[in-house]
Design a protein around this motif. Structure first.
Motif, PDB file in Angstrom:
ATOM      1  N   LYS A 132      51.222  47.036  42.688  1.00  0.00           N
ATOM      2  CA  LYS A 132      50.615  46.879  44.596  1.00  0.00           C
ATOM      3  C   LYS A 132      49.963  46.441  45.005  1.00  0.00           C
ATOM      4  CE  LYS A 132      50.115  51.451  45.804  1.00  0.00           C
ATOM      5  NZ  LYS A 132      49.572  52.251  46.501  1.00  0.00           N
ATOM      6  N   PHE A 133      49.696  45.037  44.910  1.00  0.00           N
ATOM      7  CA  PHE A 133      48.921  44.423  45.398  1.00  0.00           C
ATOM      8  C   PHE A 133      48.604  43.483  46.748  1.00  0.00           C
ATOM      9  CE2 PHE A 133      51.841  42.536  43.412  1.00  0.00           C
ATOM     10  CZ  PHE A 133      52.360  40.979  43.925  1.00  0.00           C
ATOM     11  N   HIS A 134      47.925  43.099  47.455  1.00  0.00           N
ATOM     12  CA  HIS A 134      47.599  41.793  48.606  1.00  0.00           C
ATOM     13  C   HIS A 134      46.246  40.952  48.523  1.00  0.00           C
ATOM     14  CE1 HIS A 134      46.448  46.410  49.792  1.00  0.00           C
ATOM     15  NE2 HIS A 134      44.716  45.731  50.483  1.00  0.00           N
ATOM     16  N   GLU A 135      46.129  40.436  48.617  1.00  0.00           N
ATOM     17  CA  GLU A 135      44.967  39.580  49.312  1.00  0.00           C
ATOM     18  C   GLU A 135      44.229  40.407  50.424  1.00  0.00           C
ATOM     19  OE1 GLU A 135      43.514  35.693  51.128  1.00  0.00           O
ATOM     20  OE2 GLU A 135      45.918  35.352  50.013  1.00  0.00           O
ATOM     21  N   VAL A 136      42.695  40.270  49.726  1.00  0.00           N
ATOM     22  CA  VAL A 136      42.147  40.999  51.597  1.00  0.00           C
ATOM     23  C   VAL A 136      40.851  39.932  51.044  1.00  0.00           C
ATOM     24  CG1 VAL A 136      42.202  43.134  49.400  1.00  0.00           C
ATOM     25  CG2 VAL A 136      40.714  41.538  49.127  1.00  0.00           C
ATOM     26  N   ASN A 137      40.248  40.029  52.746  1.00  0.00           N
ATOM     27  CA  ASN A 137      39.523  38.961  52.754  1.00  0.00           C
ATOM     28  C   ASN A 137      37.645  39.245  52.308  1.00  0.00           C
ATOM     29  OD1 ASN A 137      40.056  38.640  55.652  1.00  0.00           O
ATOM     30  ND2 ASN A 137      39.547  40.780  55.869  1.00  0.00           N
TER      31      ASN A 137
ATOM     32  N   LEU B  68      44.957  57.834  40.820  1.00  0.00           N
ATOM     33  CA  LEU B  68      43.153  57.323  40.347  1.00  0.00           C
ATOM     34  C   LEU B  68      44.603  56.427  39.011  1.00  0.00           C
ATOM     35  CD1 LEU B  68      41.017  60.470  38.506  1.00  0.00           C
ATOM     36  CD2 LEU B  68      40.398  58.162  40.473  1.00  0.00           C
ATOM     37  N   ILE B  69      43.987  55.169  38.604  1.00  0.00           N
ATOM     38  CA  ILE B  69      44.721  55.143  37.393  1.00  0.00           C
ATOM     39  C   ILE B  69      43.436  54.765  36.039  1.00  0.00           C
ATOM     40  CG2 ILE B  69      46.178  53.431  39.003  1.00  0.00           C
ATOM     41  CD1 ILE B  69      43.905  51.078  38.151  1.00  0.00           C
ATOM     42  N   PHE B  70      43.931  54.878  35.438  1.00  0.00           N
ATOM     43  CA  PHE B  70      42.376  54.484  33.916  1.00  0.00           C
ATOM     44  C   PHE B  70      43.351  53.848  32.642  1.00  0.00           C
ATOM     45  CE2 PHE B  70      45.353  58.541  34.918  1.00  0.00           C
ATOM     46  CZ  PHE B  70      43.943  59.384  35.202  1.00  0.00           C
ATOM     47  N   PHE B  71      42.335  53.102  32.836  1.00  0.00           N
ATOM     48  CA  PHE B  71      41.763  51.491  31.904  1.00  0.00           C
ATOM     49  C   PHE B  71      41.581  51.978  31.021  1.00  0.00           C
ATOM     50  CE2 PHE B  71      39.940  49.797  35.702  1.00  0.00           C
ATOM     51  CZ  PHE B  71      40.824  49.313  36.184  1.00  0.00           C
ATOM     52  N   ALA B  72      41.934  51.666  29.661  1.00  0.00           N
ATOM     53  CA  ALA B  72      41.479  51.883  28.081  1.00  0.00           C
ATOM     54  C   ALA B  72      40.114  50.911  27.833  1.00  0.00           C
ATOM     55  CB  ALA B  72      42.938  51.109  27.632  1.00  0.00           C
TER      56      ALA B  72
ATOM     57  N   ILE C 192      44.455  44.831  43.411  1.00  0.00           N
ATOM     58  CA  ILE C 192      45.213  45.226  42.815  1.00  0.00           C
ATOM     59  C   ILE C 192      45.455  46.950  42.616  1.00  0.00           C
ATOM     60  CG2 ILE C 192      47.085  45.045  40.288  1.00  0.00           C
ATOM     61  CD1 ILE C 192      45.094  42.769  40.394  1.00  0.00           C
ATOM     62  N   THR C 193      46.682  47.844  42.436  1.00  0.00           N
ATOM     63  CA  THR C 193      46.407  49.210  41.877  1.00  0.00           C
ATOM     64  C   THR C 193      48.168  49.140  41.679  1.00  0.00           C
ATOM     65  OG1 THR C 193      46.211  51.647  42.250  1.00  0.00           O
ATOM     66  CG2 THR C 193      46.823  49.962  44.098  1.00  0.00           C
ATOM     67  N   LEU C 194      48.219  50.790  41.524  1.00  0.00           N
ATOM     68  CA  LEU C 194      49.193  51.194  40.781  1.00  0.00           C
ATOM     69  C   LEU C 194      50.126  52.033  41.936  1.00  0.00           C
ATOM     70  CD1 LEU C 194      49.302  51.514  37.115  1.00  0.00           C
ATOM     71  CD2 LEU C 194      50.649  49.863  37.732  1.00  0.00           C
ATOM     72  N   GLU C 195      51.367  52.217  41.674  1.00  0.00           N
ATOM     73  CA  GLU C 195      52.396  53.390  42.231  1.00  0.00           C
ATOM     74  C   GLU C 195      52.779  54.293  41.406  1.00  0.00           C
ATOM     75  OE1 GLU C 195      54.037  54.095  45.035  1.00  0.00           O
ATOM     76  OE2 GLU C 195      54.124  52.221  46.318  1.00  0.00           O
TER      77      GLU C 195
ATOM     78  N   GLY D 296      55.032  48.568  30.258  1.00  0.00           N
ATOM     79  CA  GLY D 296      55.844  49.483  31.185  1.00  0.00           C
ATOM     80  C   GLY D 296      55.524  49.870  32.537  1.00  0.00           C
ATOM     81  N   TRP D 297      53.824  48.646  33.190  1.00  0.00           N
ATOM     82  CA  TRP D 297      54.218  49.314  34.197  1.00  0.00           C
ATOM     83  C   TRP D 297      55.063  47.997  35.507  1.00  0.00           C
ATOM     84  CZ3 TRP D 297      51.723  53.224  35.588  1.00  0.00           C
ATOM     85  CH2 TRP D 297      51.400  54.166  34.547  1.00  0.00           C
ATOM     86  N   ASP D 298      55.516  46.906  34.325  1.00  0.00           N
ATOM     87  CA  ASP D 298      55.949  46.100  35.803  1.00  0.00           C
ATOM     88  C   ASP D 298      57.037  46.825  36.898  1.00  0.00           C
ATOM     89  OD1 ASP D 298      55.917  43.529  35.851  1.00  0.00           O
ATOM     90  OD2 ASP D 298      57.768  42.221  35.347  1.00  0.00           O
ATOM     91  N   GLY D 299      56.815  46.171  38.145  1.00  0.00           N
ATOM     92  CA  GLY D 299      58.069  46.610  38.756  1.00  0.00           C
ATOM     93  C   GLY D 299      56.889  47.636  39.761  1.00  0.00           C
TER      94      GLY D 299
END
Length: 230
Positions: free
Chosen positions: A206-211, A136-140, A128-131, A200-203
């Motif tokens: 980006k995500f997909h199943e991985v091995n 980078l994404i930034f976790f609180a 899972i990541t973001l457009e 506010g990130w809904d939509g």
């Protein structure tokens, strides 16, 4: 929830260059911090990249990803609570986290994270990541400085956005770029942070199943979509 993060192959210098505009100047590197892990399968208890505030400066440092409060006097390995994540709804009041909420907030840069879904005996990993405009994404997060000078941290979580609610019942709090400096600069009121952070990130996920992968596997292919022929 959020038990694996992806740092990719960015160096600390590259991360700092990306964050410079968001923090009104590049954070000062901590020359004595233990080296942080990079790669594609970073686990709790490992050392991860982190930015926090020290006096008046933002510091780029590292921390052990498994929070231990500053008042704990034993070895970090003797801390038995599961604290690599903390619920944003309750962290401000919990004895373990409330001092860090007030004085030791941090941001944890990453490329993405993994979450597992499906029945207990056949859990499947999802990347899972973001457009976003930044790589980078930034976790609180919240961090602590222990008596020996070492740091530990936790990633805050909240209820998931609708777009990824089918994967897991929680998700990490992902800060917007204009929230980075206020969050670690202690400029946010508790109520505002609980109500607005990570929303506010809904939509835009980006995500997909991985091995499926092993505990110590670490390769860029880990984030590739699952090969249905396997």
């Amino acid at each position: 929830m959020c038990g694996r993060i992806v740092g990719g192959n960015l160096t600390q210098a590259q991360m700092l260059a990306i964050m410079e505009d968001f923090l009104y100047g590049a954070p000062v590197p901590d020359a004595v911090a233990p080296e942080a892990r990079s790669g594609w399968n970073i686990k709790p208890t490992q050392q991860i990249h982190m930015v926090c505030k020290d006096a008046e400066a933002f510091i780029a440092t590292s921390a052990r990803w498994w929070f231990v409060p500053h008042w704990f006097k034993g070895d970090v390995k003797d801390w038995k609570q599961t604290t690599f994540n903390a619920r944003i709804e309750t962290a401000a009041e919990k004895p373990t986290f409330r001092t860090a909420w007030k004085t030791s907030r941090c941001i944890i840069p990453a490329v993405g994270y993994y979450e597992w879904s499906g029945p207990k005996n056949d859990r499947k990993p999802n990347y899972i990541t973001l457009e976003t405009n930044a790589p980078l994404i930034f976790f609180a997060g919240l961090c602590s400085t222990l008596q020996d000078g070492s740091r530990t941290c936790t990633i805050l979580t909240l209820e998931p956005a609708e777009q990824i609610a089918h994967i897991h019942t929680r998700m990490p709090v992902i800060l917007k770029q204009d929230e980075l400096a206020p969050w670690i600069g202690d400029e946010m009121e508790t109520t505002a942070a609980q109500d607005a952070l990570g929303a506010g990130w809904d939509g835009r996920f980006k995500f997909h199943e991985v091995n499926k992968f092993g505990r110590d596997d670490d390769d860029p292919e880990l984030i590739e979509p699952i090969d249905r022929l396997i």
